[in-house]
Write an enzyme that holds these catalytic residues in place. Structure first.
Site, PDB file in Angstrom:
ATOM      1  N   ASN A 163       0.843  -1.207   0.000  1.00  0.00           N
ATOM      2  CA  ASN A 163       0.000   0.000   0.000  1.00  0.00           C
ATOM      3  C   ASN A 163       0.884   1.266   0.000  1.00  0.00           C
ATOM      4  O   ASN A 163       2.063   1.188  -0.324  1.00  0.00           O
ATOM      5  CB  ASN A 163      -1.013  -0.018   1.154  1.00  0.00           C
ATOM      6  CG  ASN A 163      -2.349   0.556   0.708  1.00  0.00           C
ATOM      7  OD1 ASN A 163      -2.407   1.661   0.187  1.00  0.00           O
ATOM      8  ND2 ASN A 163      -3.400  -0.198   0.878  1.00  0.00           N
ATOM      9  N   ARG A 164       0.303   2.405   0.366  1.00  0.00           N
ATOM     10  CA  ARG A 164       0.991   3.674   0.109  1.00  0.00           C
ATOM     11  C   ARG A 164       1.726   4.242   1.320  1.00  0.00           C
ATOM     12  O   ARG A 164       1.312   4.044   2.455  1.00  0.00           O
ATOM     13  CB  ARG A 164      -0.024   4.699  -0.405  1.00  0.00           C
ATOM     14  CG  ARG A 164      -0.517   4.340  -1.801  1.00  0.00           C
ATOM     15  CD  ARG A 164      -1.639   5.224  -2.278  1.00  0.00           C
ATOM     16  NE  ARG A 164      -1.965   4.937  -3.677  1.00  0.00           N
ATOM     17  CZ  ARG A 164      -2.762   3.940  -4.074  1.00  0.00           C
ATOM     18  NH1 ARG A 164      -3.320   3.138  -3.188  1.00  0.00           N
ATOM     19  NH2 ARG A 164      -2.995   3.732  -5.366  1.00  0.00           N
ATOM     20  N   HIS A 191       3.367  -0.047  -2.833  1.00  0.00           N
ATOM     21  CA  HIS A 191       3.713  -1.472  -2.961  1.00  0.00           C
ATOM     22  C   HIS A 191       5.216  -1.731  -3.118  1.00  0.00           C
ATOM     23  O   HIS A 191       5.623  -2.554  -3.940  1.00  0.00           O
ATOM     24  CB  HIS A 191       2.952  -2.086  -4.135  1.00  0.00           C
ATOM     25  CG  HIS A 191       1.458  -2.176  -3.939  1.00  0.00           C
ATOM     26  ND1 HIS A 191       0.878  -2.241  -2.695  1.00  0.00           N
ATOM     27  CD2 HIS A 191       0.423  -2.215  -4.831  1.00  0.00           C
ATOM     28  CE1 HIS A 191      -0.451  -2.327  -2.838  1.00  0.00           C
ATOM     29  NE2 HIS A 191      -0.750  -2.304  -4.120  1.00  0.00           N
ATOM     30  N   HIS A 229      -1.126 -10.016  -3.667  1.00  0.00           N
ATOM     31  CA  HIS A 229      -2.029  -9.165  -4.440  1.00  0.00           C
ATOM     32  C   HIS A 229      -2.786  -9.960  -5.509  1.00  0.00           C
ATOM     33  O   HIS A 229      -2.856  -9.551  -6.671  1.00  0.00           O
ATOM     34  CB  HIS A 229      -1.217  -8.043  -5.092  1.00  0.00           C
ATOM     35  CG  HIS A 229      -1.981  -6.781  -5.355  1.00  0.00           C
ATOM     36  ND1 HIS A 229      -3.077  -6.736  -6.175  1.00  0.00           N
ATOM     37  CD2 HIS A 229      -1.805  -5.524  -4.901  1.00  0.00           C
ATOM     38  CE1 HIS A 229      -3.521  -5.495  -6.233  1.00  0.00           C
ATOM     39  NE2 HIS A 229      -2.774  -4.730  -5.459  1.00  0.00           N
ATOM     40  N   SER A 230      -3.377 -11.099  -5.107  1.00  0.00           N
ATOM     41  CA  SER A 230      -4.140 -11.880  -6.097  1.00  0.00           C
ATOM     42  C   SER A 230      -5.422 -11.156  -6.486  1.00  0.00           C
ATOM     43  O   SER A 230      -6.074 -10.527  -5.653  1.00  0.00           O
ATOM     44  CB  SER A 230      -4.473 -13.265  -5.538  1.00  0.00           C
ATOM     45  OG  SER A 230      -3.326 -14.070  -5.586  1.00  0.00           O
ATOM     46  N   TYR A 231      -5.744 -11.267  -7.778  1.00  0.00           N
ATOM     47  CA  TYR A 231      -6.997 -10.738  -8.317  1.00  0.00           C
ATOM     48  C   TYR A 231      -7.941 -11.930  -8.491  1.00  0.00           C
ATOM     49  O   TYR A 231      -7.735 -12.754  -9.378  1.00  0.00           O
ATOM     50  CB  TYR A 231      -6.764 -10.097  -9.687  1.00  0.00           C
ATOM     51  CG  TYR A 231      -6.111  -8.730  -9.671  1.00  0.00           C
ATOM     52  CD1 TYR A 231      -4.792  -8.558  -9.256  1.00  0.00           C
ATOM     53  CD2 TYR A 231      -6.812  -7.608 -10.130  1.00  0.00           C
ATOM     54  CE1 TYR A 231      -4.196  -7.304  -9.281  1.00  0.00           C
ATOM     55  CE2 TYR A 231      -6.225  -6.347 -10.167  1.00  0.00           C
ATOM     56  CZ  TYR A 231      -4.922  -6.202  -9.738  1.00  0.00           C
ATOM     57  OH  TYR A 231      -4.333  -4.955  -9.772  1.00  0.00           O
ATOM     58  N   ASP A 264     -11.751   0.813  -3.421  1.00  0.00           N
ATOM     59  CA  ASP A 264     -10.296   0.772  -3.252  1.00  0.00           C
ATOM     60  C   ASP A 264     -10.030   1.390  -1.884  1.00  0.00           C
ATOM     61  O   ASP A 264      -9.693   2.569  -1.769  1.00  0.00           O
ATOM     62  CB  ASP A 264      -9.622   1.583  -4.380  1.00  0.00           C
ATOM     63  CG  ASP A 264      -8.117   1.338  -4.420  1.00  0.00           C
ATOM     64  OD1 ASP A 264      -7.622   0.588  -3.559  1.00  0.00           O
ATOM     65  OD2 ASP A 264      -7.453   1.904  -5.316  1.00  0.00           O
ATOM     66  N   GLN A 290      -7.394  -4.416   2.428  1.00  0.00           N
ATOM     67  CA  GLN A 290      -7.652  -3.498   1.320  1.00  0.00           C
ATOM     68  C   GLN A 290      -8.567  -4.221   0.337  1.00  0.00           C
ATOM     69  O   GLN A 290      -8.224  -5.278  -0.185  1.00  0.00           O
ATOM     70  CB  GLN A 290      -6.322  -3.126   0.628  1.00  0.00           C
ATOM     71  CG  GLN A 290      -6.468  -2.115  -0.498  1.00  0.00           C
ATOM     72  CD  GLN A 290      -6.565  -0.660  -0.012  1.00  0.00           C
ATOM     73  OE1 GLN A 290      -6.240  -0.348   1.135  1.00  0.00           O
ATOM     74  NE2 GLN A 290      -7.012   0.233  -0.885  1.00  0.00           N
ATOM     75  N   GLU A 334      -6.591  -7.657   0.084  1.00  0.00           N
ATOM     76  CA  GLU A 334      -5.180  -7.655   0.507  1.00  0.00           C
ATOM     77  C   GLU A 334      -5.131  -7.490   2.017  1.00  0.00           C
ATOM     78  O   GLU A 334      -5.398  -6.415   2.539  1.00  0.00           O
ATOM     79  CB  GLU A 334      -4.447  -6.498  -0.178  1.00  0.00           C
ATOM     80  CG  GLU A 334      -4.538  -6.511  -1.692  1.00  0.00           C
ATOM     81  CD  GLU A 334      -4.505  -5.105  -2.288  1.00  0.00           C
ATOM     82  OE1 GLU A 334      -3.670  -4.278  -1.878  1.00  0.00           O
ATOM     83  OE2 GLU A 334      -5.345  -4.828  -3.175  1.00  0.00           O
TER      84      GLU A 334
HETATM   85  C1  GAL Z   1      -4.165  -1.807  -4.979  1.00  0.00           C
HETATM   86  C2  GAL Z   1      -4.321  -0.353  -4.644  1.00  0.00           C
HETATM   87  C3  GAL Z   1      -4.879   0.339  -5.860  1.00  0.00           C
HETATM   88  C4  GAL Z   1      -4.027   0.089  -7.082  1.00  0.00           C
HETATM   89  C5  GAL Z   1      -3.804  -1.391  -7.251  1.00  0.00           C
HETATM   90  C6  GAL Z   1      -2.845  -1.715  -8.360  1.00  0.00           C
HETATM   91  O1  GAL Z   1      -3.598  -2.483  -3.882  1.00  0.00           O
HETATM   92  O2  GAL Z   1      -5.147  -0.198  -3.529  1.00  0.00           O
HETATM   93  O3  GAL Z   1      -5.016   1.724  -5.622  1.00  0.00           O
HETATM   94  O4  GAL Z   1      -2.807   0.769  -6.942  1.00  0.00           O
HETATM   95  O5  GAL Z   1      -3.290  -1.956  -6.081  1.00  0.00           O
HETATM   96  O6  GAL Z   1      -3.279  -1.246  -9.585  1.00  0.00           O
END
Ligand code: GAL
Length: 388
Positions: A112-113, A138, A212-214, A286, A325, A353
């Site tokens: 994250n940020r 990240h 960071h699995s989708y 998000d 997240q 996440e």
């Molecule tokens: C997520 C984040 C999003 C975006 C994404 C990657 O973890 O919260 O804002 O950056 O990753 O595209």
């Protein structure tokens, strides 16, 4: 003919040996159970990259590459027992090398940020690499998602496991201290993918690791995830400013589109989270959730449940972490083509996440992400699959 049988026999026994030795699979289990290794390609500097396939006693599979520790494929049964892939990703290394939004990857040193890529630790100012507008995201330009991990199949009770390790040198992407990281992926025979993270350091440093699995429980090619039904075990979330940095408040979800305390279709209120192109905001979810009972989290606790009414698949997420997240693939815009030629469009997947809150290093009130020398960072997150 005899010779061919002999060679085939040899190869089969070798694969079985790799599987059995890695996973200690009990006798009588189907072939393929265990951990198998294949080449996945080479990076631009010629480093070999491998792809490991973990298979459990029910034929559930997880494919994991040493590039970024990425889960490239995860097969889970639907309500008819049919296995199907539930994650977005690519079937070749070059597509990952060309750049992607962290599909399936391990994220670190800090997920994250971090606001303005800046923090103060023990009276010293640190500047880490900024790669997301004014902020660090990240782990920076070359985070743990883009490094090559060492891999080794390891013994696991009731399943098969692969351990990945990486030494992040002092100063990498601006972070202090040599950080030794180990991540173990275990696929158990109750259809659970468990991820155990460990890290130690020789200088105080922030650490916040995640995967960071989708996910798309209907399969990556089944369209968007807006009809999937989600529950999140959180009564509060951390609102953010225009650059996605938490304001510091913990706001109740009640009465907002962020309320997933009861099973709710993801698409039910997503339109209320409107795009704002001027702020590079594509709209959709998000946001970080403050999971309940953070104090008691020595063992992983239920954080979220997703149900896909079409396939019947259910995924439960358990974690030791305080935050989650929730991201609905808002930046997917049809420019990436993944496995089986599927074009990835907006909201075609969701990420859950499990980790610490964004920008924790600049928020003393948030649970701390600082790892001191002599201490061990641990986190466990579990994705449990079933169907109904
Ligand atoms: C997520 C984040 C999003 C975006 C994404 C990657 O973890 O919260 O804002 O950056 O990753 O595209």
């Amino acid at each position: 003919m005899r010779r061919r049988v002999g060679i085939v026999g040899l190869v089969v026994s070798f694969l079985y040996f790799v599987g059995a030795s890695a996973a200690a699979a009990p006798e009588g289990q189907p072939m393929g159970v265990g951990v198998q290794k294949a080449e996945f390609g080479k990076t631009k500097d010629g480093t070999r990259v491998e792809l490991y396939t973990l298979t459990n006693a029910h034929g559930m599979k997880a494919k994991i590459t040493t590039y970024g520790g990425v889960i490239t494929e995860l097969d889970a049964p639907d309500r008819d027992g049919k296995m199907g892939d539930v994650v977005l990703g690519f079937d070749n290394l070059n597509s990952y090398l060309a750049g992607d939004p962290y599909f399936g990857a391990l994220i670190g040193r800090v997920a994250n940020r971090i606001a303005k890529g800046h923090f103060k630790l023990d009276g010293k100012e640190y500047a880490v690499v900024k790669n997301n507008g004014p902020n660090a995201l990240h782990g920076g330009v070359k985070g743990f998602d883009k490094v090559i991990w060492k891999a080794e199949p390891v013994e696991a009770k009731g399943g098969v496991a692969l351990q990945l390790s990486y030494l992040s040198p002092d100063g990498e992407e601006g972070y202090p201290g040599n950080l030794t990281v180990a991540v173990t992926y275990t696929l158990t025979d109750d259809n659970t993918l468990r991820i155990d993270y460990k890290a130690t350091t020789d200088k105080a440093t922030p650490v916040n690791l995640t995967n960071h699995s989708y996910f798309n429980l209907g399969g990556p090619g089944s369209g968007d995830i807006l009809d999937e039904v989600l529950t999140i075990e959180a009564d509060k979330y951390t609102p953010v400013d225009d650059t996605m940095i938490p304001t510091g408040e913990l706001k109740p979800v009640k009465g907002t589109p962020y309320d997933f305390t009861k099973p709710t279709k993801i698409g039910a209120r997503i339109d209320e989270l409107k795009p704002d192109p001027a702020k590079d905001n594509p709209g959709g979810y998000d946001i970080n959730y403050v999971l309940r009972m953070i104090e008691e989290k020595k063992v992983p606790q239920l954080a979220a449940r997703v149900h896909d009414p079409k396939s019947g698949r259910v995924m439960e997420v358990y974690t030791t972490e305080p935050g989650l997240q929730f991201y609905t693939g808002n930046f997917l815009d049809g420019t990436l083509t993944g496995k089986n030629g599927v074009v990835y469009k907006k909201h075609q997947a969701l990420c859950l996440e499990a980790d610490h809150f964004p920008d924790s290093v600049n928020h003393p009130d948030f649970p701390s992400t600082i790892l001191e020398p002599g201490k061990t960072y641990t986190q466990t997150t579990i994705y449990k699959f079933s169907a109904k």
